[in-house]
Motif scaffolding. Structure first.
Motif, PDB file in Angstrom:
ATOM      1  N   GLY A  12       0.245  -7.674  -4.422  1.00 22.17           N
ATOM      2  CA  GLY A  12       0.681  -6.742  -3.384  1.00 22.17           C
ATOM      3  C   GLY A  12      -0.248  -5.557  -3.194  1.00 22.17           C
ATOM      4  N   ASN A  13      -1.255  -5.409  -4.044  1.00 24.56           N
ATOM      5  CA  ASN A  13      -2.320  -4.416  -3.802  1.00 24.56           C
ATOM      6  C   ASN A  13      -3.257  -5.096  -2.801  1.00 24.56           C
ATOM      7  OD1 ASN A  13      -5.010  -3.151  -5.976  1.00 24.56           O
ATOM      8  ND2 ASN A  13      -4.324  -2.367  -4.022  1.00 24.56           N
ATOM      9  N   ASP A  14      -3.253  -4.598  -1.537  1.00 26.39           N
ATOM     10  CA  ASP A  14      -3.845  -5.418  -0.471  1.00 26.39           C
ATOM     11  C   ASP A  14      -5.202  -4.909   0.020  1.00 26.39           C
ATOM     12  OD1 ASP A  14      -2.623  -3.255   0.828  1.00 26.39           O
ATOM     13  OD2 ASP A  14      -2.026  -4.450   2.561  1.00 26.39           O
ATOM     14  N   PHE A  63     -13.795   0.768  -0.803  1.00 20.10           N
ATOM     15  CA  PHE A  63     -13.428   1.992  -0.082  1.00 20.10           C
ATOM     16  C   PHE A  63     -11.910   2.144  -0.136  1.00 20.10           C
ATOM     17  CE2 PHE A  63     -17.512   2.863   1.935  1.00 20.10           C
ATOM     18  CZ  PHE A  63     -18.140   1.621   1.839  1.00 20.10           C
ATOM     19  N   ASN A  64     -11.454   3.268  -0.670  1.00 20.63           N
ATOM     20  CA  ASN A  64     -10.019   3.552  -0.652  1.00 20.63           C
ATOM     21  C   ASN A  64      -9.531   3.775   0.774  1.00 20.63           C
ATOM     22  OD1 ASN A  64      -9.224   3.466  -3.407  1.00 20.63           O
ATOM     23  ND2 ASN A  64     -10.196   5.457  -3.762  1.00 20.63           N
ATOM     24  N   ALA A  65      -8.208   3.740   0.957  1.00 21.63           N
ATOM     25  CA  ALA A  65      -7.632   3.925   2.284  1.00 21.63           C
ATOM     26  C   ALA A  65      -7.980   5.289   2.888  1.00 21.63           C
ATOM     27  CB  ALA A  65      -6.116   3.746   2.215  1.00 21.63           C
ATOM     28  N   CYS A  73     -12.361  -1.879  -8.830  1.00 21.95           N
ATOM     29  CA  CYS A  73     -11.030  -2.295  -8.377  1.00 21.95           C
ATOM     30  C   CYS A  73     -10.733  -3.644  -9.018  1.00 21.95           C
ATOM     31  CB  CYS A  73     -10.975  -2.400  -6.852  1.00 21.95           C
ATOM     32  SG  CYS A  73      -9.346  -2.915  -6.262  1.00 21.95           S
ATOM     33  N   GLY A  74      -9.816  -3.641  -9.966  1.00 16.79           N
ATOM     34  CA  GLY A  74      -9.505  -4.869 -10.706  1.00 16.79           C
ATOM     35  C   GLY A  74      -8.901  -5.953  -9.836  1.00 16.79           C
ATOM     36  N   ASN A  75      -7.915  -5.596  -9.024  1.00 16.85           N
ATOM     37  CA  ASN A  75      -7.255  -6.622  -8.202  1.00 16.85           C
ATOM     38  C   ASN A  75      -8.222  -7.203  -7.170  1.00 16.85           C
ATOM     39  OD1 ASN A  75      -4.709  -6.467  -9.454  1.00 16.85           O
ATOM     40  ND2 ASN A  75      -4.163  -4.672  -8.240  1.00 16.85           N
ATOM     41  N   ALA A  76      -9.068  -6.372  -6.595  1.00 12.93           N
ATOM     42  CA  ALA A  76     -10.042  -6.877  -5.615  1.00 12.93           C
ATOM     43  C   ALA A  76     -11.066  -7.784  -6.286  1.00 12.93           C
ATOM     44  CB  ALA A  76     -10.727  -5.722  -4.908  1.00 12.93           C
ATOM     45  N   GLY A 147     -14.707   1.958 -15.488  1.00 13.77           N
ATOM     46  CA  GLY A 147     -15.497   1.825 -14.260  1.00 13.77           C
ATOM     47  C   GLY A 147     -15.052   2.890 -13.287  1.00 13.77           C
ATOM     48  N   ASN A 148     -13.767   3.167 -13.266  1.00 17.85           N
ATOM     49  CA  ASN A 148     -13.196   4.285 -12.500  1.00 17.85           C
ATOM     50  C   ASN A 148     -12.272   5.092 -13.419  1.00 17.85           C
ATOM     51  OD1 ASN A 148     -11.157   2.398 -12.665  1.00 17.85           O
ATOM     52  ND2 ASN A 148     -10.612   2.431 -10.517  1.00 17.85           N
ATOM     53  N   PRO A 149     -11.931   6.317 -13.022  1.00 16.36           N
ATOM     54  CA  PRO A 149     -11.222   7.218 -13.940  1.00 16.36           C
ATOM     55  C   PRO A 149      -9.693   7.084 -13.873  1.00 16.36           C
ATOM     56  CG  PRO A 149     -11.921   8.413 -11.968  1.00 16.36           C
ATOM     57  CD  PRO A 149     -12.390   6.999 -11.785  1.00 16.36           C
ATOM     58  N   ILE A 180      -8.518  11.475  -9.812  1.00 17.41           N
ATOM     59  CA  ILE A 180      -8.115  10.574 -10.898  1.00 17.41           C
ATOM     60  C   ILE A 180      -7.039   9.618 -10.408  1.00 17.41           C
ATOM     61  CG2 ILE A 180      -6.252  12.012 -11.864  1.00 17.41           C
ATOM     62  CD1 ILE A 180      -8.817  10.737 -14.271  1.00 17.41           C
ATOM     63  N   ASN A 181      -6.982   8.433 -10.993  1.00 16.60           N
ATOM     64  CA  ASN A 181      -5.869   7.497 -10.806  1.00 16.60           C
ATOM     65  C   ASN A 181      -4.809   7.836 -11.849  1.00 16.60           C
ATOM     66  OD1 ASN A 181      -6.992   5.457  -8.769  1.00 16.60           O
ATOM     67  ND2 ASN A 181      -8.643   5.552 -10.278  1.00 16.60           N
ATOM     68  N   VAL A 182      -3.554   7.958 -11.414  1.00 18.24           N
ATOM     69  CA  VAL A 182      -2.493   8.457 -12.288  1.00 18.24           C
ATOM     70  C   VAL A 182      -1.545   7.306 -12.657  1.00 18.24           C
ATOM     71  CG1 VAL A 182      -0.658  10.167 -12.546  1.00 18.24           C
ATOM     72  CG2 VAL A 182      -2.638  10.664 -11.077  1.00 18.24           C
ATOM     73  N   TRP A 198      -0.140   5.857  -9.264  1.00 15.18           N
ATOM     74  CA  TRP A 198      -0.538   6.616  -8.077  1.00 15.18           C
ATOM     75  C   TRP A 198      -2.053   6.498  -8.018  1.00 15.18           C
ATOM     76  CZ3 TRP A 198       1.521   9.132  -3.927  1.00 15.18           C
ATOM     77  CH2 TRP A 198       0.639   9.914  -3.175  1.00 15.18           C
ATOM     78  N   GLU A 199      -2.566   5.747  -7.042  1.00 13.82           N
ATOM     79  CA  GLU A 199      -4.008   5.514  -6.984  1.00 13.82           C
ATOM     80  C   GLU A 199      -4.725   6.644  -6.250  1.00 13.82           C
ATOM     81  OE1 GLU A 199      -5.789   1.878  -5.843  1.00 13.82           O
ATOM     82  OE2 GLU A 199      -4.209   0.660  -6.716  1.00 13.82           O
ATOM     83  N   ARG A 200      -5.821   7.083  -6.845  1.00 16.96           N
ATOM     84  CA  ARG A 200      -6.720   8.009  -6.162  1.00 16.96           C
ATOM     85  C   ARG A 200      -7.075   7.430  -4.787  1.00 16.96           C
ATOM     86  NH1 ARG A 200     -12.825   8.748  -8.585  1.00 16.96           N
ATOM     87  NH2 ARG A 200     -12.739   6.493  -8.369  1.00 16.96           N
ATOM     88  N   GLY A 201      -6.897   8.210  -3.753  1.00 20.25           N
ATOM     89  CA  GLY A 201      -7.346   7.787  -2.428  1.00 20.25           C
ATOM     90  C   GLY A 201      -6.498   6.725  -1.756  1.00 20.25           C
ATOM     91  N   CYS A 208      -2.193  -2.035  -9.699  1.00 19.10           N
ATOM     92  CA  CYS A 208      -3.563  -1.521  -9.864  1.00 19.10           C
ATOM     93  C   CYS A 208      -4.154  -2.215 -11.091  1.00 19.10           C
ATOM     94  CB  CYS A 208      -3.534  -0.005 -10.042  1.00 19.10           C
ATOM     95  SG  CYS A 208      -5.186   0.684 -10.326  1.00 19.10           S
ATOM     96  N   GLY A 209      -5.156  -3.056 -10.879  1.00 22.14           N
ATOM     97  CA  GLY A 209      -5.740  -3.826 -11.975  1.00 22.14           C
ATOM     98  C   GLY A 209      -6.450  -2.949 -12.988  1.00 22.14           C
ATOM     99  N   THR A 210      -7.257  -1.994 -12.495  1.00 22.91           N
ATOM    100  CA  THR A 210      -7.942  -1.106 -13.434  1.00 22.91           C
ATOM    101  C   THR A 210      -6.936  -0.204 -14.155  1.00 22.91           C
ATOM    102  OG1 THR A 210      -8.437   0.385 -11.584  1.00 22.91           O
ATOM    103  CG2 THR A 210     -10.208  -1.097 -12.310  1.00 22.91           C
ATOM    104  N   GLY A 211      -5.845   0.162 -13.459  1.00 24.01           N
ATOM    105  CA  GLY A 211      -4.787   0.956 -14.100  1.00 24.01           C
ATOM    106  C   GLY A 211      -4.143   0.179 -15.243  1.00 24.01           C
TER     107      GLY A 211
END
Ligand SMILES: N[C@@H](CCC[C@H](N)C(=O)O)C(=O)O
Length: 268
Positions: A12-14, A63-65, A73-76, A147-149, A180-182, A198-201, A208-211
């Motif tokens: 569902g992370n699209d 690119f974030n929304a 981006c893990g899911n991507a 890879g991301n914070p 930051i990603n929370v 709560w994803e940054r951007g 969130c895969g990286t989360g």
């Protein structure tokens, strides 16, 4: 400019995925925001751009929304592996990733995590395993860069946390110079974590895969868990494995929803 795209998601992370390996697709923040817009655009959490690479099979740009270009981006990564098929080496701004498509999803080697305060990055030096900071009821998080914070709060009851309100406050706190990603996590068992992000951007996402990777690593570092473990997000579960000093392995689904064509003029 006319372009082809794939609409995909991981739990569902699209994503809108544009394959620009043959024909270049010039993207700026405004175009990324326009494509991601859920009312006036195609709609997605992240726009994913595939480009040629010198020392990998392809380059993945993210690119974030909100139009910001980010590192991972893990899911991507699973979606791109499923789209391309087989084993694939993917160059990202966060490092080189290896992924292999597998039965409706993909396995990804997400690389090694970083814990040094300036590698997160934080604005000033502190312990990143138990940070001496807090925002209302959320306190003493861990920070991990995969890879991301990411910042990770372990709480007894996820449902008691208003992440839609606290997420943006923490994302934009001056402690985090690159935002930051929370992540807010509840331990269900030593091999099972419930997680909201709560994803940054991008704000609240279904997954969130990286989360999930950062949270699993933080839980293992704190002695709360051992791998392999399941991280259940609102959109469903991912399996994460990590041993201290090693690389993070992620397994989960990737779904192709539809393909289409559009004109960049429509999103400006
Ligand atoms: N949805 C992603 C993470 C996307 C990037 C993130 N919002 C950031 O700004 O770092 C995932 O599945 O990891």
């Amino acid at each position: 400019m006319r372009f082809a795209f794939h609409k995909m998601h991981g739990l569902g992370n699209d994503f809108v995925v544009v394959d620009a390996r043959v024909t270049a697709f010039p993207v700026d923040a405004a175009l990324a925001r326009g494509i991601a817009d859920r009312h006036r655009g195609i709609g997605c959490d992240q726009l994913i751009l595939l480009e040629p690479a010198r020392d990998a099979d392809l380059t993945m740009r993210i690119f974030n929304a909100d139009g910001s270009e980010v590192e991972a981006c893990g899911n991507a990564t699973r979606c791109v592996a499923a789209l391309v098929g087989g084993d694939v080496a993917i160059a990202t701004a966060g490092g080189l990733l290896h992924a292999s498509a597998a039965g409706g999803g993909a396995n990804v080697d997400m690389g090694g995590p970083r814990f040094d305060w300036d590698g997160i990055p934080l604005a000033y030096a502190m312990d990143t395993l138990t940070m001496p900071v807090g925002w209302e009821g959320l306190a003493q998080p861990a920070a991990v860069n995969v890879g991301n914070p990411h910042v990770i709060f372990f709480v007894p009851d996820l449902d008691a946390v208003d992440l839609a309100r606290l997420g943006p406050l923490i994302e934009h706190d001056p402690l985090f110079p690159q935002r930051i990603n929370v992540n807010v996590a509840q331990m269900l068992a030593p091999d099972h974590i419930r997680l909201a992000v709560w994803e940054r951007g991008a704000g609240l996402t279904r997954a969130c895969g990286t989360g999930a990777c950062a949270t699993a690593v933080a839980a293992i570092r704190r002695g709360l868990a051992s791998g392999p473990l399941t991280v259940t997000l609102p959109g469903g579960p991912l399996v994460i494995d990590w041993v201290p000093g090693g690389r993070i392995l992620m397994r989960g689904p990737a779904t192709h929803v539809f393909s289409g064509e559009a004109d960049t003029d429509a999103f400006r």
